[in-house]
Design a protein around this motif. Structure first.
Motif, PDB file in Angstrom:
ATOM      1  N   SER A  10       0.858  -1.060  -0.072  1.00  0.00           N
ATOM      2  CA  SER A  10       0.586   0.137  -0.015  1.00  0.00           C
ATOM      3  C   SER A  10       0.854   1.394   0.130  1.00  0.00           C
ATOM      4  O   SER A  10       1.763   1.224   0.674  1.00  0.00           O
ATOM      5  CB  SER A  10      -0.833  -0.098   1.035  1.00  0.00           C
ATOM      6  OG  SER A  10      -1.995   1.196   1.386  1.00  0.00           O
ATOM      7  N   GLY A  14      -2.516   1.264   5.344  1.00  0.00           N
ATOM      8  CA  GLY A  14      -2.729  -0.841   4.426  1.00  0.00           C
ATOM      9  C   GLY A  14      -3.739  -1.592   4.801  1.00  0.00           C
ATOM     10  O   GLY A  14      -3.388  -2.475   5.465  1.00  0.00           O
ATOM     11  N   VAL A  17      -5.919  -2.320   2.235  1.00  0.00           N
ATOM     12  CA  VAL A  17      -5.576  -3.874   1.332  1.00  0.00           C
ATOM     13  C   VAL A  17      -5.874  -5.221   2.526  1.00  0.00           C
ATOM     14  O   VAL A  17      -6.387  -6.270   2.216  1.00  0.00           O
ATOM     15  CB  VAL A  17      -4.239  -3.796   0.720  1.00  0.00           C
ATOM     16  CG1 VAL A  17      -3.000  -3.423   1.747  1.00  0.00           C
ATOM     17  CG2 VAL A  17      -4.353  -4.923  -0.135  1.00  0.00           C
ATOM     18  N   ARG A  37       2.087  -6.982   5.843  1.00  0.00           N
ATOM     19  CA  ARG A  37       1.836  -5.388   5.467  1.00  0.00           C
ATOM     20  C   ARG A  37       2.835  -5.554   5.018  1.00  0.00           C
ATOM     21  O   ARG A  37       4.362  -4.687   5.698  1.00  0.00           O
ATOM     22  CB  ARG A  37       1.106  -5.031   6.236  1.00  0.00           C
ATOM     23  CG  ARG A  37       0.989  -3.578   6.423  1.00  0.00           C
ATOM     24  CD  ARG A  37       0.129  -3.377   6.741  1.00  0.00           C
ATOM     25  NE  ARG A  37      -1.188  -3.520   7.963  1.00  0.00           N
ATOM     26  CZ  ARG A  37      -2.596  -2.647   8.337  1.00  0.00           C
ATOM     27  NH1 ARG A  37      -1.656  -1.060   8.518  1.00  0.00           N
ATOM     28  NH2 ARG A  37      -3.147  -3.319   9.440  1.00  0.00           N
ATOM     29  N   PHE A  63      -2.947  -5.742  -3.588  1.00  0.00           N
ATOM     30  CA  PHE A  63      -2.379  -4.075  -3.367  1.00  0.00           C
ATOM     31  C   PHE A  63      -3.181  -3.255  -3.563  1.00  0.00           C
ATOM     32  O   PHE A  63      -4.504  -2.859  -4.401  1.00  0.00           O
ATOM     33  CB  PHE A  63      -0.561  -3.799  -4.264  1.00  0.00           C
ATOM     34  CG  PHE A  63      -1.272  -4.322  -6.054  1.00  0.00           C
ATOM     35  CD1 PHE A  63      -1.295  -2.635  -6.796  1.00  0.00           C
ATOM     36  CD2 PHE A  63      -1.314  -5.116  -6.370  1.00  0.00           C
ATOM     37  CE1 PHE A  63      -1.454  -1.997  -7.761  1.00  0.00           C
ATOM     38  CE2 PHE A  63      -1.811  -5.160  -7.774  1.00  0.00           C
ATOM     39  CZ  PHE A  63      -1.313  -3.714  -8.267  1.00  0.00           C
ATOM     40  N   THR A  64      -2.929  -2.127  -2.815  1.00  0.00           N
ATOM     41  CA  THR A  64      -3.692  -0.551  -3.616  1.00  0.00           C
ATOM     42  C   THR A  64      -3.427   0.339  -3.443  1.00  0.00           C
ATOM     43  O   THR A  64      -1.777   0.773  -2.663  1.00  0.00           O
ATOM     44  CB  THR A  64      -4.843  -0.803  -1.968  1.00  0.00           C
ATOM     45  OG1 THR A  64      -3.796  -0.156  -0.796  1.00  0.00           O
ATOM     46  CG2 THR A  64      -5.604  -1.504  -1.424  1.00  0.00           C
ATOM     47  N   PRO A 108      -2.920   9.239  -1.697  1.00  0.00           N
ATOM     48  CA  PRO A 108      -2.819   8.121  -0.728  1.00  0.00           C
ATOM     49  C   PRO A 108      -3.012   8.177   0.936  1.00  0.00           C
ATOM     50  O   PRO A 108      -2.775  10.120   0.997  1.00  0.00           O
ATOM     51  CB  PRO A 108      -1.564   7.628  -0.943  1.00  0.00           C
ATOM     52  CG  PRO A 108      -0.613   8.288  -1.864  1.00  0.00           C
ATOM     53  CD  PRO A 108      -1.386   9.522  -1.863  1.00  0.00           C
TER      54      PRO A 108
END
Length: 269
Positions: A10, A14, A17, A37, A63-64, A108
């Motif tokens: 991420s 995270g 995700v 993570r 994943f993100t 993000p």
């Protein structure tokens, strides 16, 4: 049975995700899969490290990543290395952009920021309730804004409205028979606001309040003599603190709140 590890990648903390992956694994009773993570991914070097680990341990990647260049890079490199990588957010971002014509922010952690903003608002509302009507003078020292005024000057609704703007507000009633809490003399006068009102307006408000409670509107509470006495005492307290005063006679709560916020922002510059 081989249980390949899953690397959760991420560009934020995270949480999203991990939540999605755990939701999927719950359909297999968790299956004892190890989750790793990898948060705050901002460069291809970190992606290469994750790909190497996934390849070495025969794992997969979920994943993100909202930034297109990083997302595309991870997708391409994982395919080249024969690693399965599942993009949780990318396809939805792309599709929504196509349908709406709106350009994503590609920033993000926005969900987390929204959550933090929500919890700050709830915290401010709880604060306003806890320190309403002078229940606990300690709130005066902890508040972002302190409101003082005689009875029926909209201290409580104003406190709640400002709380929705994420300000922690304490309000204190000013009554001639009760000495104001000494905490009022210890705060920065710039964060304290006296709410004044014209006597004739206050008489009207108090009479309506008495009638709504099924009481006689000729009570001392709504008499001109009593109101003048209270307002005179209030002026003395305001002068002693040295705080700002706002005439709320014909102002809506929203209008008074805007005046207060404007002055708070100005004093913080």
């Amino acid at each position: 049975m081989v249980k390949p590890p899953i690397y959760l990648v991420s560009d934020s903390v995270g949480e999203t995700v991990e939540l999605v992956t755990k939701a999927a694994l719950s359909q297999f009773n968790g299956s004892g899969v190890k989750l790793h993570r990898v948060p705050y991914v901002e460069d291809t070097t970190t992606i290469e490290e994750v790909i190497s680990l996934a390849k070495m341990n025969k794992g997969m990647i979920v994943f993100t990543l909202v930034k297109p260049d990083i997302r595309i890079y991870l997708d391409r490199r994982s395919k080249e290395e024969g690693i399965y990588a599942f993009d949780v957010m990318g396809p939805l971002l792309d599709r929504f952009q196509q349908l709406s014509g709106i350009e994503p922010k590609y920033e993000p952690g926005l969900v987390r920021k929204l959550d933090e903003d929500y919890f700050k608002k709830i915290e401010a509302i709880e604060f306003a309730v806890k320190y309403d009507d002078g229940k606990d003078p300690n709130g005066v020292l902890k508040a972002d804004i302190v409101l003082i005024g005689v009875s029926r000057t909209s201290k409580t609704p104003l406190s709640q409205f400002l709380a929705l703007k994420r300000y922690k507000v304490a309000n204190v009633p000013i009554v001639p028979e009760v000495d104001p809490p000494e905490e009022l003399m210890r705060i920065d006068p710039k964060k304290c606001f006296g709410l004044k009102i014209r006597p004739e307006k206050l008489i009207q408000i108090r009479k309506e309040r008495l009638l709504a409670l099924g009481l006689n509107d000729t009570a001392n509470y709504a008499s001109i003599q009593r109101i003048k006495e209270e307002l005179e005492f209030f002026d003395g307290v305001v002068n002693k603190i040295g705080c700002n005063c706002i005439d709320v006679t014909n102002k809506a709560v929203e209008e008074t709140a805007n005046v207060i916020i404007e002055q708070i922002v100005k004093s913080s510059l």
